[in-house]
Design a protein around this motif. Structure first.
Motif, PDB file in Angstrom:
ATOM      1  N   MET A  41       0.845  -1.191   0.000  1.00 54.84           N
ATOM      2  CA  MET A  41       0.000   0.000   0.000  1.00 54.84           C
ATOM      3  C   MET A  41       0.886   1.249   0.000  1.00 54.84           C
ATOM      4  N   ALA A  42       0.558   2.198  -0.872  1.00 51.13           N
ATOM      5  CA  ALA A  42       1.338   3.440  -0.943  1.00 51.13           C
ATOM      6  C   ALA A  42       1.028   4.310   0.267  1.00 51.13           C
ATOM      7  N   MET A  43       2.078   4.889   0.845  1.00 46.95           N
ATOM      8  CA  MET A  43       1.909   5.737   2.019  1.00 46.95           C
ATOM      9  C   MET A  43       1.725   7.186   1.571  1.00 46.95           C
ATOM     10  N   ARG A  44       0.841   7.884   2.244  1.00 41.74           N
ATOM     11  CA  ARG A  44       0.640   9.301   1.972  1.00 41.74           C
ATOM     12  C   ARG A  44       1.589  10.106   2.856  1.00 41.74           C
ATOM     13  N   GLN A  45       1.877  11.351   2.424  1.00 43.05           N
ATOM     14  CA  GLN A  45       2.655  12.257   3.256  1.00 43.05           C
ATOM     15  C   GLN A  45       1.764  12.818   4.344  1.00 43.05           C
ATOM     16  N   PHE A  46       2.338  12.920   5.519  1.00 40.18           N
ATOM     17  CA  PHE A  46       1.555  13.405   6.651  1.00 40.18           C
ATOM     18  C   PHE A  46       1.085  14.840   6.438  1.00 40.18           C
ATOM     19  N   GLU A  47      -0.176  15.100   6.743  1.00 39.39           N
ATOM     20  CA  GLU A  47      -0.691  16.465   6.803  1.00 39.39           C
ATOM     21  C   GLU A  47      -1.735  16.521   7.908  1.00 39.39           C
ATOM     22  N   PRO A  48      -1.565  17.463   8.859  1.00 37.99           N
ATOM     23  CA  PRO A  48      -2.487  17.498   9.993  1.00 37.99           C
ATOM     24  C   PRO A  48      -3.836  18.096   9.621  1.00 37.99           C
ATOM     25  N   GLY A  49      -4.847  17.731  10.367  1.00 39.84           N
ATOM     26  CA  GLY A  49      -6.134  18.400  10.285  1.00 39.84           C
ATOM     27  C   GLY A  49      -6.164  19.512  11.321  1.00 39.84           C
ATOM     28  N   CYS A  50      -5.955  20.762  10.878  1.00 39.00           N
ATOM     29  CA  CYS A  50      -5.890  21.897  11.814  1.00 39.00           C
ATOM     30  C   CYS A  50      -7.285  22.430  12.098  1.00 39.00           C
ATOM     31  N   ASP A  51      -7.465  22.908  13.321  1.00 43.45           N
ATOM     32  CA  ASP A  51      -8.648  23.704  13.625  1.00 43.45           C
ATOM     33  C   ASP A  51      -8.198  24.920  14.439  1.00 43.45           C
ATOM     34  N   HIS A  52      -9.153  25.708  14.901  1.00 44.96           N
ATOM     35  CA  HIS A  52      -8.829  26.944  15.609  1.00 44.96           C
ATOM     36  C   HIS A  52      -7.906  26.690  16.804  1.00 44.96           C
ATOM     37  N   ASP A  53      -8.093  25.580  17.500  1.00 46.04           N
ATOM     38  CA  ASP A  53      -7.327  25.308  18.716  1.00 46.04           C
ATOM     39  C   ASP A  53      -5.934  24.744  18.438  1.00 46.04           C
ATOM     40  N   THR A  54      -5.730  24.120  17.284  1.00 46.48           N
ATOM     41  CA  THR A  54      -4.455  23.441  17.022  1.00 46.48           C
ATOM     42  C   THR A  54      -3.592  24.141  15.976  1.00 46.48           C
ATOM     43  N   GLU A  55      -4.115  25.212  15.380  1.00 49.90           N
ATOM     44  CA  GLU A  55      -3.388  25.862  14.281  1.00 49.90           C
ATOM     45  C   GLU A  55      -2.004  26.356  14.723  1.00 49.90           C
ATOM     46  N   PHE A  56      -1.907  26.974  15.927  1.00 52.68           N
ATOM     47  CA  PHE A  56      -0.615  27.492  16.402  1.00 52.68           C
ATOM     48  C   PHE A  56       0.409  26.360  16.514  1.00 52.68           C
ATOM     49  N   TYR A  57      -0.058  25.191  16.964  1.00 51.61           N
ATOM     50  CA  TYR A  57       0.829  24.045  17.168  1.00 51.61           C
ATOM     51  C   TYR A  57       1.413  23.559  15.841  1.00 51.61           C
ATOM     52  N   ARG A 104       0.242  23.184  29.295  1.00 53.55           N
ATOM     53  CA  ARG A 104      -0.652  22.086  28.904  1.00 53.55           C
ATOM     54  C   ARG A 104      -0.429  21.671  27.457  1.00 53.55           C
ATOM     55  N   HIS A 105      -0.725  20.404  27.210  1.00 51.72           N
ATOM     56  CA  HIS A 105      -0.664  19.790  25.888  1.00 51.72           C
ATOM     57  C   HIS A 105      -1.448  18.497  25.985  1.00 51.72           C
ATOM     58  N   PRO A 106      -2.203  18.067  24.988  1.00 56.41           N
ATOM     59  CA  PRO A 106      -2.384  18.697  23.674  1.00 56.41           C
ATOM     60  C   PRO A 106      -3.205  19.989  23.762  1.00 56.41           C
ATOM     61  N   PRO A 107      -3.202  20.755  22.650  1.00 56.67           N
ATOM     62  CA  PRO A 107      -3.883  22.042  22.637  1.00 56.67           C
ATOM     63  C   PRO A 107      -5.349  21.922  23.030  1.00 56.67           C
ATOM     64  N   SER A 108      -5.785  22.865  23.861  1.00 56.92           N
ATOM     65  CA  SER A 108      -7.189  22.917  24.258  1.00 56.92           C
ATOM     66  C   SER A 108      -7.551  24.377  24.550  1.00 56.92           C
ATOM     67  N   PRO A 109      -8.815  24.739  24.401  1.00 56.75           N
ATOM     68  CA  PRO A 109      -9.201  26.146  24.555  1.00 56.75           C
ATOM     69  C   PRO A 109      -9.239  26.622  26.006  1.00 56.75           C
ATOM     70  N   VAL A 110      -9.406  25.694  26.961  1.00 55.00           N
ATOM     71  CA  VAL A 110      -9.634  26.079  28.358  1.00 55.00           C
ATOM     72  C   VAL A 110      -8.591  25.426  29.260  1.00 55.00           C
ATOM     73  N   CYS A 111      -8.062  26.195  30.218  1.00 56.75           N
ATOM     74  CA  CYS A 111      -7.137  25.634  31.190  1.00 56.75           C
ATOM     75  C   CYS A 111      -7.880  24.649  32.106  1.00 56.75           C
ATOM     76  N   PRO A 112      -7.365  23.408  32.244  1.00 55.88           N
ATOM     77  CA  PRO A 112      -8.052  22.433  33.100  1.00 55.88           C
ATOM     78  C   PRO A 112      -7.897  22.749  34.585  1.00 55.88           C
ATOM     79  N   GLY A 142       4.742  21.873   3.985  1.00 55.35           N
ATOM     80  CA  GLY A 142       5.595  22.549   4.951  1.00 55.35           C
ATOM     81  C   GLY A 142       5.386  22.122   6.390  1.00 55.35           C
ATOM     82  N   PHE A 143       4.333  21.357   6.657  1.00 55.24           N
ATOM     83  CA  PHE A 143       4.142  20.851   8.010  1.00 55.24           C
ATOM     84  C   PHE A 143       5.208  19.814   8.317  1.00 55.24           C
ATOM     85  N   GLN A 144       5.537  19.701   9.606  1.00 51.76           N
ATOM     86  CA  GLN A 144       6.472  18.665  10.027  1.00 51.76           C
ATOM     87  C   GLN A 144       5.848  17.905  11.190  1.00 51.76           C
TER      88      GLN A 144
END
Ligand SMILES: [Zn+2]
Length: 133
Positions: A1-17, A38-46, A123-125
């Motif tokens: 099976m051919a492997m795809r290059q990694f690309e993240p699914g970004c949203d408002h909370d994870t874009e900075f990361y 904190r990590h992973p990214p989340s909108p509110v401090c636990p 350009g993502f890593q």
């Protein structure tokens, strides 16, 4: 099976990361209310429920917390049998990533590991860990 290059699914909370990975840094959140990291990214401090935070560069060396070999479910980005690990970088920051340069038999909980990046699409890593040199 051919492997795809990694690309993240970004949203408002994870874009900075994911934007940080383009510069080869792993960014985590520091709460502006109580100062905890904190990590992973989340909108509110636990801890204090603050919505205010700033991005901060995480340390690049950490300690292996756990590791497992993944066969299922299949990943579109790498063949089965890869090592997935959890690494403690600093208090409050536990990162899930691949463990490279090491076999499951040689991985030891508590061993020192270092962060590096593998290039993905657009350009993502993708953060990875390997035994510290
Ligand atoms: Zn807080």
């Amino acid at each position: 099976m051919a492997m795809r290059q990694f690309e993240p699914g970004c949203d408002h909370d994870t874009e900075f990361y994911w934007e940080g990975t383009k510069s080869g840094v792993l960014l985590v959140q520091r709460c502006s209310g109580c100062g905890s990291l904190r990590h992973p990214p989340s909108p509110v401090c636990p801890h204090c429920q603050s919505l205010e935070w700033e991005a901060e560069e995480a340390p690049t060396r950490g300690v292996l917390y756990s590791v497992s070999m993944v066969h299922h479910p299949p990943s579109p980005f790498q063949p089965p049998g890869y090592l997935l690990c959890l690494v403690d970088l600093v208090a409050g920051v536990r990162v899930a990533a691949n463990l490279r340069g090491c076999t499951l038999a040689h991985a030891r909980i508590g061993m020192a590991v270092e962060l590096f990046f593998e290039p993905g699409a657009n350009g993502f890593q993708l953060p990875q860990f390997r035994p510290a040199r």
